[in-house]
Design a protein around this motif. Structure first.
Motif, PDB file in Angstrom:
ATOM      1  N   GLY A  80       0.864  -1.176   0.000  1.00 59.26           N
ATOM      2  CA  GLY A  80       0.000   0.000   0.000  1.00 59.26           C
ATOM      3  C   GLY A  80       0.895   1.217   0.000  1.00 59.26           C
ATOM      4  N   VAL A  82       1.134   5.587   0.363  1.00 65.03           N
ATOM      5  CA  VAL A  82       0.545   6.899   0.634  1.00 65.03           C
ATOM      6  C   VAL A  82       1.593   7.943   0.262  1.00 65.03           C
ATOM      7  CG1 VAL A  82      -0.457   8.419   2.380  1.00 65.03           C
ATOM      8  CG2 VAL A  82      -0.844   5.961   2.520  1.00 65.03           C
ATOM      9  N   THR A 101      -8.014   1.431  -5.848  1.00 63.40           N
ATOM     10  CA  THR A 101      -6.950   0.423  -5.709  1.00 63.40           C
ATOM     11  C   THR A 101      -7.503  -0.974  -6.022  1.00 63.40           C
ATOM     12  OG1 THR A 101      -7.373   0.626  -3.339  1.00 63.40           O
ATOM     13  CG2 THR A 101      -5.335   1.536  -4.135  1.00 63.40           C
ATOM     14  N   ALA A 149      -5.145   3.418   0.484  1.00 64.44           N
ATOM     15  CA  ALA A 149      -3.983   2.533   0.588  1.00 64.44           C
ATOM     16  C   ALA A 149      -4.313   1.281   1.413  1.00 64.44           C
ATOM     17  CB  ALA A 149      -2.809   3.272   1.206  1.00 64.44           C
ATOM     18  N   LEU A 157       2.937  -1.145   4.289  1.00 64.77           N
ATOM     19  CA  LEU A 157       2.425   0.179   3.958  1.00 64.77           C
ATOM     20  C   LEU A 157       3.610   1.131   3.843  1.00 64.77           C
ATOM     21  CD1 LEU A 157      -0.181   1.816   3.577  1.00 64.77           C
ATOM     22  CD2 LEU A 157      -0.181   2.269   6.030  1.00 64.77           C
TER      23      LEU A 157
ATOM     24  N   LEU B 155       0.776   5.173  -8.130  1.00 68.56           N
ATOM     25  CA  LEU B 155      -0.273   4.486  -7.364  1.00 68.56           C
ATOM     26  C   LEU B 155      -0.828   3.305  -8.152  1.00 68.56           C
ATOM     27  CD1 LEU B 155      -2.270   4.706  -4.857  1.00 68.56           C
ATOM     28  CD2 LEU B 155      -3.802   5.854  -6.451  1.00 68.56           C
TER      29      LEU B 155
END
Lengths: 257, 263
Positions: A80, A82, A101, A149, A157, B155
């Motif tokens: 994930g 951020v 996502t 995320a 993460l 992303l």
């Protein structure tokens, strides 16, 4: 503890118009499974570059990175991310932004949608899920990007100065929320920041980085008890950790005494 | 811009200005009395239209359908080319070079060639409309597809999105506002292209009406066609803008000023 991320003698060199630039030099570190690990340093020390390399978005020039035993070739599974800016898409509502996502990997199931709603609820955005990003404040937007995320339940993460653009109070709020979430799920977090206090408050260990070339100068363990209320920042132990790190940076000439 | 035209007050203002210009024109012709072959009064133009509305509307329809066909084809082809350009270096070099070279040629000079190739039907006119309109579509769409936040792509890549998903979920929606900028330019160019085609080889359309009227020194009819062209172009432009407002309520240019609940 099993190593989740292993980095061995990693180096990264960019070609530029004025010759090669060494972004990272001889970086070695291990991040344990379930650990909250921070990369701390002044701008230009390569901490964001290192994070990009761990994410598999960028390759390294020398050395090796293994994530859960697998040598990296592209982004590993279960990641994930951020970013400093929330990167919310203007044409999507908050809920749709969180769901993206999942959409990248296929059609979100009803269960995934429920999970997205629950996440937004938990981050205090339940009432805003059908709003568009521009209708929300910076702190709310960054909360939504954390939900995004977390949606696919990542094992690792990666957070690249996620609270760097927020005001101090919102930053405190989000620090508390992040520790709470982490405490509950115990996933591995690698967190980039240039705030000593933030790194000490959040982390199990802090890797101090220095510029020119970007490298790790010291890895400091933060043995403050958990859970950590915000008020822990007023304790002598907390101050001792901050002073220790600041002192090390000062001794290296990275910050002024 | 939007505010200027969306309110009924704005519309009234526009109509007011238009009526004032027409009144001034009428009065000027009365006072100065130029030969009707130079400048007929608006009333004469209106009478000419009312005498043969079927003729004018039929030819307007012909020009309109040519324009719309050319415009639609430009959008489809232009977006396709833009996607190819963004996805491949080779395609970029080939298509861009050809497109720039083509665009630097005066399209009027190419029109006879299209007539030789495609005959005197509607096809060469659509082709010329496409030639004129496609450039702005391609250039603006490429710009929109490229100006994507690199973090948004990061992303997507971290989440193992395919290039197709990245195109559909990020690049294309991101390019829509600039595609609409291109379309607003292209719709007017498509109309110009249709008229150019009718000038070169036509037996129908407002361009043909103008040519015939010119041959008969019927200035008033030329003006009827010009006014119809103006109305056509204006309506087409605002239709594109209305569609834009409908599709892009999220874009900065369309947002209301107030931000409810933002704190």
């Amino acid at each position: 503890m099993a190593a989740c991320v292993e980095i061995r003698a990693a180096g990264k060199t960019y070609g530029s118009a004025r010759g090669p630039v060494i972004a990272l030099s001889d970086v070695s570190m291990d991040v344990a499974e379930g650990e909250f690990f921070s990369l701390l340093g002044p701008s230009g020390c390569g901490k964001s570059t290192l994070l990009k390399c761990i994410s598999g978005l960028e390759g390294i020039s020398t050395g090796g990175i293994r994530v859960r035993g697998q040598a990296l070739s592209g982004p590993p599974k279960g990641l994930g991310m951020v970013f400093q800016r929330d990167v919310l898409l203007d044409w999507r509502t908050i809920l749709q932004n969180v769901l993206i996502t999942a959409e990248f990997q296929g059609r979100p199931t009803a269960e995934v949608i429920d999970r997205a709603r629950a996440l937004l609820e938990r981050f205090g955005l339940g009432a805003f899920q059908d709003r568009h990003p521009w209708e929300l404040s910076g702190g709310m937007r960054q909360r939504a990007s954390i939900c995004r995320a977390l949606l696919c339940e990542p094992e690792i993460l990666l957070m690249d100065e996620p609270f760097g653009a927020l005001d101090a109070m919102t930053r405190d709020d989000l620090n508390v929320e992040l520790t709470r979430i982490w405490q509950a799920a115990r996933r591995t977090v690698i967190f980039v920041t240039h705030s000593i206090a933030e790194a000490v408050y959040l982390s199990d260990r802090v890797a101090m980085m220095s510029a020119g070339p970007g490298r790790i100068v010291e890895i400091v363990a933060i043995d403050l008890p958990r859970p950590r209320p915000l008020s822990i920042r007023e304790t002598p132990e907390f101050a001792r950790h901050v002073a220790h790190i600041r002192g090390l940076f000062a001794a290296l000439g990275i910050v002024k005494e | 811009m939007a505010g200027m035209w969306s309110g009924s007050a704005g519309l009234r203002g526009t109509l007011g200005v238009l009526l004032a210009v027409i009144a001034l024109w009428e009065a000027a012709v009365w006072v100065l009395a130029p030969p009707p072959i130079i400048l007929p009064p608006p009333s004469r133009i209106w009478v000419d239209f009312v005498e043969a509305p079927g003729y004018f509307l039929r030819n307007s329809w012909y020009t309109l359908s040519t324009t719309l066909a050319g415009f639609a084809l430009s959008v489809v082809l232009g977006v396709g080319l833009a996607v190819a350009i963004v996805n491949s270096r080779l395609a970029e070099r080939i298509i861009y070079t050809l497109l720039v070279a083509l665009n630097s040629l005066p399209k009027v000079a190419l029109a006879p060639l299209f007539v030789i190739w495609m005959g005197t039907g509607v096809e060469p006119k659509i082709a010329i409309a496409v030639m004129l309109a496609i450039f702005s579509i391609v250039v603006d769409t490429v710009l929109g597809l490229r100006s994507v936040d690199p973090d948004a792509i990061a992303l997507a890549r971290v989440n193992h999105a395919s290039p197709f998903k990245i195109l559909v979920k990020i690049r294309f929606p991101n390019a829509l506002p600039s595609l609409f900028v291109g379309m607003k330019v292209a719709i007017s160019f498509a109309l110009v292209g249709a008229i150019v085609g009718e000038f070169v080889a036509g037996s129908a359309g407002l361009g043909f009406v103008i040519l015939v009227a010119q041959g008969q020194f019927d200035t008033s009819r030329v003006f009827v066609a010009l006014v119809l062209l103006g109305i056509l172009g204006t309506i087409l432009f605002y239709i594109v803008e209305a569609v834009e407002r409908l599709l892009l309520p999220w874009h900065v240019s369309q947002r209301a000023v107030a931000r409810p609940d933002g704190h």
